[in-house]
Design a protein around this motif. Structure first.
Motif, PDB file in Angstrom:
ATOM      1  N   MET A  94     -36.487  -3.500 109.776  1.00 42.46           N
ATOM      2  CA  MET A  94     -35.779  -2.551 109.120  1.00 42.46           C
ATOM      3  C   MET A  94     -37.316  -1.777 108.799  1.00 42.46           C
ATOM      4  O   MET A  94     -37.002  -0.357 108.833  1.00 42.46           O
ATOM      5  CB  MET A  94     -35.046  -2.857 107.770  1.00 42.46           C
ATOM      6  CG  MET A  94     -33.552  -3.180 108.374  1.00 42.46           C
ATOM      7  SD  MET A  94     -32.730  -3.826 107.126  1.00 42.46           S
ATOM      8  CE  MET A  94     -32.326  -2.356 106.091  1.00 42.46           C
ATOM      9  N   SER A  95     -37.949  -2.204 108.459  1.00 43.41           N
ATOM     10  CA  SER A  95     -39.024  -1.459 107.391  1.00 43.41           C
ATOM     11  C   SER A  95     -40.496  -2.512 107.843  1.00 43.41           C
ATOM     12  O   SER A  95     -40.458  -3.622 107.845  1.00 43.41           O
ATOM     13  CB  SER A  95     -38.918  -1.245 106.147  1.00 43.41           C
ATOM     14  OG  SER A  95     -39.952  -0.643 105.387  1.00 43.41           O
ATOM     15  N   LYS A  96     -41.527  -1.531 107.720  1.00 36.55           N
ATOM     16  CA  LYS A  96     -42.967  -2.613 107.736  1.00 36.55           C
ATOM     17  C   LYS A  96     -43.383  -2.893 106.352  1.00 36.55           C
ATOM     18  O   LYS A  96     -44.135  -3.706 106.067  1.00 36.55           O
ATOM     19  CB  LYS A  96     -43.973  -1.534 108.309  1.00 36.55           C
ATOM     20  CG  LYS A  96     -43.920  -1.368 109.778  1.00 36.55           C
ATOM     21  CD  LYS A  96     -44.823  -0.443 110.221  1.00 36.55           C
ATOM     22  CE  LYS A  96     -44.514  -0.139 111.948  1.00 36.55           C
ATOM     23  NZ  LYS A  96     -45.568   0.783 112.373  1.00 36.55           N
ATOM     24  N   ASP A  97     -42.801  -1.907 105.186  1.00 42.16           N
ATOM     25  CA  ASP A  97     -42.958  -2.140 103.915  1.00 42.16           C
ATOM     26  C   ASP A  97     -42.125  -3.496 103.215  1.00 42.16           C
ATOM     27  O   ASP A  97     -41.074  -3.616 103.577  1.00 42.16           O
ATOM     28  CB  ASP A  97     -42.956  -1.179 103.207  1.00 42.16           C
ATOM     29  CG  ASP A  97     -43.831   0.094 103.563  1.00 42.16           C
ATOM     30  OD1 ASP A  97     -44.986  -0.610 104.077  1.00 42.16           O
ATOM     31  OD2 ASP A  97     -43.646   0.983 103.290  1.00 42.16           O
ATOM     32  N   ILE A  98     -42.735  -4.145 102.188  1.00 45.37           N
ATOM     33  CA  ILE A  98     -41.743  -5.084 101.459  1.00 45.37           C
ATOM     34  C   ILE A  98     -40.645  -4.363 100.699  1.00 45.37           C
ATOM     35  O   ILE A  98     -41.052  -3.051  99.915  1.00 45.37           O
ATOM     36  CB  ILE A  98     -42.434  -5.893 100.680  1.00 45.37           C
ATOM     37  CG1 ILE A  98     -43.516  -6.572 101.500  1.00 45.37           C
ATOM     38  CG2 ILE A  98     -41.690  -6.769  99.715  1.00 45.37           C
ATOM     39  CD1 ILE A  98     -44.419  -7.461 100.418  1.00 45.37           C
TER      40      ILE A  98
END
Length: 113
Positions: A94-98
């Motif tokens: 979904m995302s590269k970030d936490i």
């Protein structure tokens, strides 16, 4: 021959769909877990009767959550306490970030006593 190539290309999308589904299930599990923990934490806040640093550290260590007290005053018996508990999640696709999943709850000091 073109059937095999299209099958291989479509399997990439199927794999991404399963990884996305895994992220969505994990997010729902974390949200449900936080919701269940918030019931227990609300009881502990009401039973303890105060929000001091030791109590906040105890809740964060025991339940493995980030605890934030929203109001800026020291609550007394019968006051409402608004707090947020949060947990971080590293998604697969979904995302590269936490991502941070949080729940905001309110409880009353001394309600259960």
């Amino acid at each position: 021959m073109s059937y095999k190539i299209s099958f291989i290309l479509s399997m990439i999308f199927v794999c991404l769909f399963f990884l996305f589904s895994g992220d969505m299930i994990s997010l729902q599990f974390i949200y449900s877990d936080l919701d269940a923990k918030s019931v227990t934490i609300s009881y502990l806040i009401s039973d303890h009767g105060a929000l001091d640093e030791n109590f906040i550290n105890y809740v964060e260590e025991k339940y493995d959550v980030y605890f934030a007290y929203i109001d800026n005053y020291h609550p007394l018996f019968g006051d409402e306490v608004t707090y947020v508990i949060a947990k971080e999640y590293k998604p697969l696709v979904m995302s590269k970030d936490i991502m941070t999943i949080s729940i905001k709850r309110t409880t009353v000091i001394g309600y259960y006593n």
